[in-house]
Design an enzyme around this catalytic site. Structure first.
Site, PDB file in Angstrom:
ATOM      1  N   ARG A  82       0.833  -1.204   0.000  1.00  0.00           N
ATOM      2  CA  ARG A  82       0.000   0.000   0.000  1.00  0.00           C
ATOM      3  C   ARG A  82       0.873   1.262   0.000  1.00  0.00           C
ATOM      4  NH1 ARG A  82      -4.829  -2.019  -0.187  1.00  0.00           N
ATOM      5  NH2 ARG A  82      -5.158  -4.005   0.873  1.00  0.00           N
TER       6      ARG A  82
ATOM      7  N   ILE B  47       2.092   4.828   0.946  1.00  0.00           N
ATOM      8  CA  ILE B  47       2.128   5.468   2.266  1.00  0.00           C
ATOM      9  C   ILE B  47       1.256   6.733   2.291  1.00  0.00           C
ATOM     10  CG2 ILE B  47       4.135   6.999   1.958  1.00  0.00           C
ATOM     11  CD1 ILE B  47       5.160   5.868   4.659  1.00  0.00           C
TER      12      ILE B  47
ATOM     13  N   GLU C 151       8.996  10.054  -8.577  1.00  0.00           N
ATOM     14  CA  GLU C 151       9.622  10.416  -7.295  1.00  0.00           C
ATOM     15  C   GLU C 151      10.608   9.339  -6.853  1.00  0.00           C
ATOM     16  OE1 GLU C 151       7.873  10.467  -2.806  1.00  0.00           O
ATOM     17  OE2 GLU C 151       6.586  11.365  -4.328  1.00  0.00           O
ATOM     18  N   VAL C 152      10.220   8.087  -6.986  1.00  0.00           N
ATOM     19  CA  VAL C 152      11.068   6.978  -6.526  1.00  0.00           C
ATOM     20  C   VAL C 152      11.619   6.239  -7.745  1.00  0.00           C
ATOM     21  CG1 VAL C 152      11.157   4.855  -5.171  1.00  0.00           C
ATOM     22  CG2 VAL C 152       9.661   6.731  -4.443  1.00  0.00           C
TER      23      VAL C 152
ATOM     24  N   HIS D 275       7.577   1.244 -10.505  1.00  0.00           N
ATOM     25  CA  HIS D 275       6.356   0.900  -9.767  1.00  0.00           C
ATOM     26  C   HIS D 275       5.157   1.247 -10.618  1.00  0.00           C
ATOM     27  CE1 HIS D 275       7.783   4.907  -8.617  1.00  0.00           C
ATOM     28  NE2 HIS D 275       6.526   5.272  -8.486  1.00  0.00           N
TER      29      HIS D 275
END
Ligand code: 5GP
Length: 122
Positions: A34, A36, A101-102, A106
């Site tokens: 999930r 954050i 962002e990461v 994903h």
């Protein structure tokens, strides 16, 4: 282009167990957990366990087994979260224009409310 993977990114730390996560599904090559800061009642991130920066990196360099596993994991999360009836959106941001962002691939699975039009003006 050579993709530069940063092993200190937050999802790499999650995969190494250095940061906790709310796991929805774990398979041989993928992990779903999930978000954050959920943007919808259902907001699950699906990541490959391999060191891939973004979707195009994965699609170019991953093995067939990883690609199948990743896509099946997305399907399984949709099934477990009961998303077939109400619908959902998949998003995979990449790089600067995608406002990623990461820097570990994903796919966001978003559902549980009307999600509006696909894009907003920047
Ligand atoms: P991006 O903008 O890269 O597509 O999305 C990154 C997502 O990762 C964001 O939705 C953000 O809320 C989520 N995120 C960032 N750090 C963490 C974390 O430590 N744990 C979890 N579960 N999600 C995170």
């Amino acid at each position: 282009m050579a993709y530069q993977y940063d092993p200190e990114n937050i999802f790499a730390k999650i995969l190494r167990g250095e940061i906790p996560n709310q796991t929805v599904l774990e398979t041989e090559h993928s992990l779903a957990f999930r978000d954050i800061h959920p943007q919808a009642p259902v907001h699950v991130l699906v990541i490959p366990k391999g060191a891939y920066v973004c979707y195009d990196h994965f699609a170019q360099a991953a093995s067939d087994a990883e690609i199948v596993d990743f896509n099946r994991a997305i399907g399984e999360v949709c099934k477990r979260e009961g998303l077939e009836a109400g619908g959902f959106r998949l998003i995979s941001n990449a790089g600067e224009a995608g406002v990623q962002e990461v820097p570990h691939l994903h796919v966001h699975i978003l559902a549980g409310r009307p999600l509006g039009r696909m894009l907003q003006k920047a």
